[in-house]
Design a protein around this motif. Structure first.
Motif, PDB file in Angstrom:
ATOM      1  N   ASP A  61      40.993  60.559 -17.996  1.00  0.00           N
ATOM      2  CA  ASP A  61      39.701  60.466 -17.329  1.00  0.00           C
ATOM      3  C   ASP A  61      38.839  61.718 -17.475  1.00  0.00           C
ATOM      4  O   ASP A  61      39.344  62.826 -17.594  1.00  0.00           O
ATOM      5  CB  ASP A  61      39.890  60.142 -15.845  1.00  0.00           C
ATOM      6  CG  ASP A  61      40.593  61.244 -15.087  1.00  0.00           C
ATOM      7  OD1 ASP A  61      41.694  61.636 -15.508  1.00  0.00           O
ATOM      8  OD2 ASP A  61      40.036  61.737 -14.095  1.00  0.00           O
ATOM      9  N   GLY A  62      37.534  61.476 -17.532  1.00  0.00           N
ATOM     10  CA  GLY A  62      36.557  62.558 -17.556  1.00  0.00           C
ATOM     11  C   GLY A  62      36.513  63.365 -18.835  1.00  0.00           C
ATOM     12  O   GLY A  62      36.066  64.506 -18.827  1.00  0.00           O
ATOM     13  N   ASN A  63      36.947  62.791 -19.956  1.00  0.00           N
ATOM     14  CA  ASN A  63      36.968  63.500 -21.240  1.00  0.00           C
ATOM     15  C   ASN A  63      35.710  63.186 -22.042  1.00  0.00           C
ATOM     16  O   ASN A  63      35.007  62.218 -21.755  1.00  0.00           O
ATOM     17  CB  ASN A  63      38.220  63.098 -22.029  1.00  0.00           C
ATOM     18  CG  ASN A  63      39.481  63.404 -21.247  1.00  0.00           C
ATOM     19  OD1 ASN A  63      39.817  64.548 -21.046  1.00  0.00           O
ATOM     20  ND2 ASN A  63      40.152  62.361 -20.778  1.00  0.00           N
ATOM     21  N   ASP A  64      35.442  63.993 -23.084  1.00  0.00           N
ATOM     22  CA  ASP A  64      34.212  63.851 -23.847  1.00  0.00           C
ATOM     23  C   ASP A  64      34.449  64.165 -25.327  1.00  0.00           C
ATOM     24  O   ASP A  64      35.197  65.085 -25.649  1.00  0.00           O
ATOM     25  CB  ASP A  64      33.157  64.813 -23.276  1.00  0.00           C
ATOM     26  CG  ASP A  64      31.846  64.701 -23.989  1.00  0.00           C
ATOM     27  OD1 ASP A  64      31.206  63.636 -23.902  1.00  0.00           O
ATOM     28  OD2 ASP A  64      31.456  65.677 -24.656  1.00  0.00           O
ATOM     29  N   ALA A  65      33.810  63.368 -26.213  1.00  0.00           N
ATOM     30  CA  ALA A  65      33.899  63.595 -27.667  1.00  0.00           C
ATOM     31  C   ALA A  65      32.713  62.921 -28.348  1.00  0.00           C
ATOM     32  O   ALA A  65      31.946  62.199 -27.709  1.00  0.00           O
ATOM     33  CB  ALA A  65      35.203  63.015 -28.215  1.00  0.00           C
ATOM     34  N   VAL A  66      32.604  63.113 -29.646  1.00  0.00           N
ATOM     35  CA  VAL A  66      31.599  62.402 -30.423  1.00  0.00           C
ATOM     36  C   VAL A  66      32.012  60.930 -30.531  1.00  0.00           C
ATOM     37  O   VAL A  66      31.231  60.027 -30.261  1.00  0.00           O
ATOM     38  CB  VAL A  66      31.418  63.032 -31.823  1.00  0.00           C
ATOM     39  CG1 VAL A  66      30.471  62.199 -32.670  1.00  0.00           C
ATOM     40  CG2 VAL A  66      30.919  64.463 -31.699  1.00  0.00           C
ATOM     41  N   ASP A  67      33.261  60.655 -30.912  1.00  0.00           N
ATOM     42  CA  ASP A  67      33.841  59.311 -30.957  1.00  0.00           C
ATOM     43  C   ASP A  67      35.131  59.311 -30.145  1.00  0.00           C
ATOM     44  O   ASP A  67      35.920  60.249 -30.223  1.00  0.00           O
ATOM     45  CB  ASP A  67      34.169  58.898 -32.395  1.00  0.00           C
ATOM     46  CG  ASP A  67      32.941  58.597 -33.234  1.00  0.00           C
ATOM     47  OD1 ASP A  67      31.993  57.994 -32.706  1.00  0.00           O
ATOM     48  OD2 ASP A  67      32.944  58.962 -34.432  1.00  0.00           O
ATOM     49  N   GLY A  68      35.362  58.232 -29.391  1.00  0.00           N
ATOM     50  CA  GLY A  68      36.594  58.131 -28.619  1.00  0.00           C
ATOM     51  C   GLY A  68      36.676  59.166 -27.514  1.00  0.00           C
ATOM     52  O   GLY A  68      37.516  60.052 -27.570  1.00  0.00           O
TER      53      GLY A  68
END
Length: 185
Positions: A61-68
């Motif tokens: 939870d609460g993660n961030d990326a360009v894809d996925g």
């Protein structure tokens, strides 16, 4: 990962903000989590799965990326990757600036499966707020899976399938799958 293990606030400039799995088998057990991690210029803000097996019983939870934003599942050197969400596993509040806010699945013979109250909720991306699958990546949503409250700024609030003929939704009646309250602009 067992007990109350956490991968918390990890950053990678490329892929695998919380963890990068290559030719591995990993279990994220109940009470364990991968959260608030980033793949700044790459994929898999929470976990990047390449030629590996991932079994999630905990929280991403609460993660961030360009894809996925939460999970990125792909082939590696021709070796299949598989990820399974089960036993009240959650993929929530993840973001991707491009595709697959919660989960991105890519490549023939690569798949994500969900079971037993898996929850994919509150994720956001440009395409495929909850789940994005491309190039034959398999998505198998089984009984008691909930895909809800996800958002896409372009298309596919809940699930977006592109060049993929491997989307399977099974479950009816008691324990039915719920795909609801997903939105796209």
């Amino acid at each position: 990962m067992s007990g109350s293990s956490e991968l918390d606030r990890c950053d990678a400039t490329d892929d695998g903000g919380g963890a990068y799995l290559y030719l591995s088998t990993v279990f994220i057990l109940p009470g364990s989590s991968v959260h608030d991690s980033r793949a700044i210029w790459g994929a898999g803000g929470g976990v990047y799965v390449a030629g590996s097996e991932l079994y999630v019983h905990g929280d991403i939870d609460g993660n961030d990326a360009v894809d996925g934003g939460g999970l990125y599942v792909t082939l590696s050197s021709g070796i299949d990757s598989n990820a399974s969400l089960m036993g009240s596993a959650t993929v929530t509040q993840n973001t991707a600036s491009n595709r697959g806010g919660g989960i991105f699945v890519q490549g023939t013979a690569t798949q994500i499966q969900t079971f037993d109250d898996a929850l994919i909720q509150g994720n956001a991306a440009d395409y495929g707020g909850g789940i994005y699958t491309v190039w034959g990546g398999g998505v198998r949503l089984h009984e008691r899976t909930h895909v809800s409250g996800n958002h896409a700024t372009s298309q596919g609030g809940g699930v977006f399938a592109s060049w993929s003929d491997n989307l399977e939704i099974t479950g009816a009646g008691i324990g039915a799958i719920e795909i609801d309250n997903n939105t796209s602009d």
